[in-house]
Write an enzyme that holds these catalytic residues in place. Structure first.
Site, PDB file in Angstrom:
ATOM      1  N   ASN A  43      24.516 -32.289   1.738  1.00  0.00           N
ATOM      2  CA  ASN A  43      26.390 -33.097   0.949  1.00  0.00           C
ATOM      3  C   ASN A  43      26.221 -33.160  -0.599  1.00  0.00           C
ATOM      4  OD1 ASN A  43      25.720 -34.703   2.580  1.00  0.00           O
ATOM      5  ND2 ASN A  43      27.657 -35.667   1.921  1.00  0.00           N
ATOM      6  N   GLU A  45      28.928 -35.083  -2.890  1.00  0.00           N
ATOM      7  CA  GLU A  45      29.753 -35.275  -3.528  1.00  0.00           C
ATOM      8  C   GLU A  45      30.025 -35.646  -4.752  1.00  0.00           C
ATOM      9  OE1 GLU A  45      30.656 -38.703   0.177  1.00  0.00           O
ATOM     10  OE2 GLU A  45      30.097 -38.847  -1.580  1.00  0.00           O
ATOM     11  N   CYS A  54      29.975 -29.567   1.025  1.00  0.00           N
ATOM     12  CA  CYS A  54      29.633 -29.521   2.730  1.00  0.00           C
ATOM     13  C   CYS A  54      28.102 -29.246   2.439  1.00  0.00           C
ATOM     14  CB  CYS A  54      30.501 -29.611   3.915  1.00  0.00           C
ATOM     15  SG  CYS A  54      32.018 -29.936   3.926  1.00  0.00           S
ATOM     16  N   GLU A  56      27.122 -27.202   4.881  1.00  0.00           N
ATOM     17  CA  GLU A  56      26.477 -26.039   5.227  1.00  0.00           C
ATOM     18  C   GLU A  56      27.216 -25.089   4.633  1.00  0.00           C
ATOM     19  OE1 GLU A  56      28.257 -29.325   6.405  1.00  0.00           O
ATOM     20  OE2 GLU A  56      28.803 -28.094   8.967  1.00  0.00           O
ATOM     21  N   CYS A  89      33.271 -29.243   9.549  1.00  0.00           N
ATOM     22  CA  CYS A  89      34.812 -29.204   9.334  1.00  0.00           C
ATOM     23  C   CYS A  89      35.321 -27.973   9.412  1.00  0.00           C
ATOM     24  CB  CYS A  89      35.205 -29.696   7.994  1.00  0.00           C
ATOM     25  SG  CYS A  89      34.875 -28.969   6.025  1.00  0.00           S
ATOM     26  N   CYS A  92      33.943 -25.656   6.409  1.00  0.00           N
ATOM     27  CA  CYS A  92      32.348 -24.918   6.693  1.00  0.00           C
ATOM     28  C   CYS A  92      32.445 -24.370   8.097  1.00  0.00           C
ATOM     29  CB  CYS A  92      31.212 -25.757   7.346  1.00  0.00           C
ATOM     30  SG  CYS A  92      31.731 -27.152   5.810  1.00  0.00           S
TER      31      CYS A  92
END
Length: 137
Positions: A43, A45, A54, A56, A89, A92
């Site tokens: 990830n 940010e 993310c 993925e 999530c 993703c």
């Protein structure tokens, strides 16, 4: 199904390279390709939280950039700070579904804890029933 140990180790290693200064929640993902190779992502940010990526998504972007999106067969996801398995999530799940649809397969997803043996394995279709994909257009 192949032994996912190497995929899980790769996801955990990727998580150590996450850029997560705000949440401190380091996530790693690893994708197994049709040739057996593994591609990872972590990830990333951003101070503008909505712009964060993310793990993925990062991994999928890497394989898409190489023209290999349809070659994804298996995924492992982990978060270092979690003592229970973490799951992709919703965003993703949709992104993984695109790769699955292009490859004509139902991806195997290994959701893991940051350390220890806790792994929950399932098919993407169980995580995202009635998915919206290329055939929906």
């Amino acid at each position: 199904m192949t032994d996912p140990t190497d995929l899980i180790v790769a996801a955990r290693d990727a998580a150590t390279r996450a850029y997560a200064p705000y949440s401190k929640f380091q996530v790693g993902a690893a994708l197994r390709m049709t040739d057996g190779s593994i591609v990872t992502g972590a990830n990333v940010e951003n101070a503008s939280y909505g712009l964060s990526l993310c793990a993925e998504t990062v991994a999928i972007a890497k394989v898409a950039n190489d023209g290999r999106l349809a070659e994804v067969v298996e995924v492992a996801v982990t978060a270092l700070a979690s003592d229970v398995p973490v799951y992709p999530c919703g965003r993703c799940r949709q992104i993984l579904n695109e790769a699955a649809a292009l490859g004509g397969r139902d991806l195997t997803i290994h959701c893991t804890a940051g350390s220890g043996p806790m792994v929950e394995t399932m098919k993407l279709s169980a995580l995202l029933p009635h998915a919206f994909g290329p055939d929906s257009l």
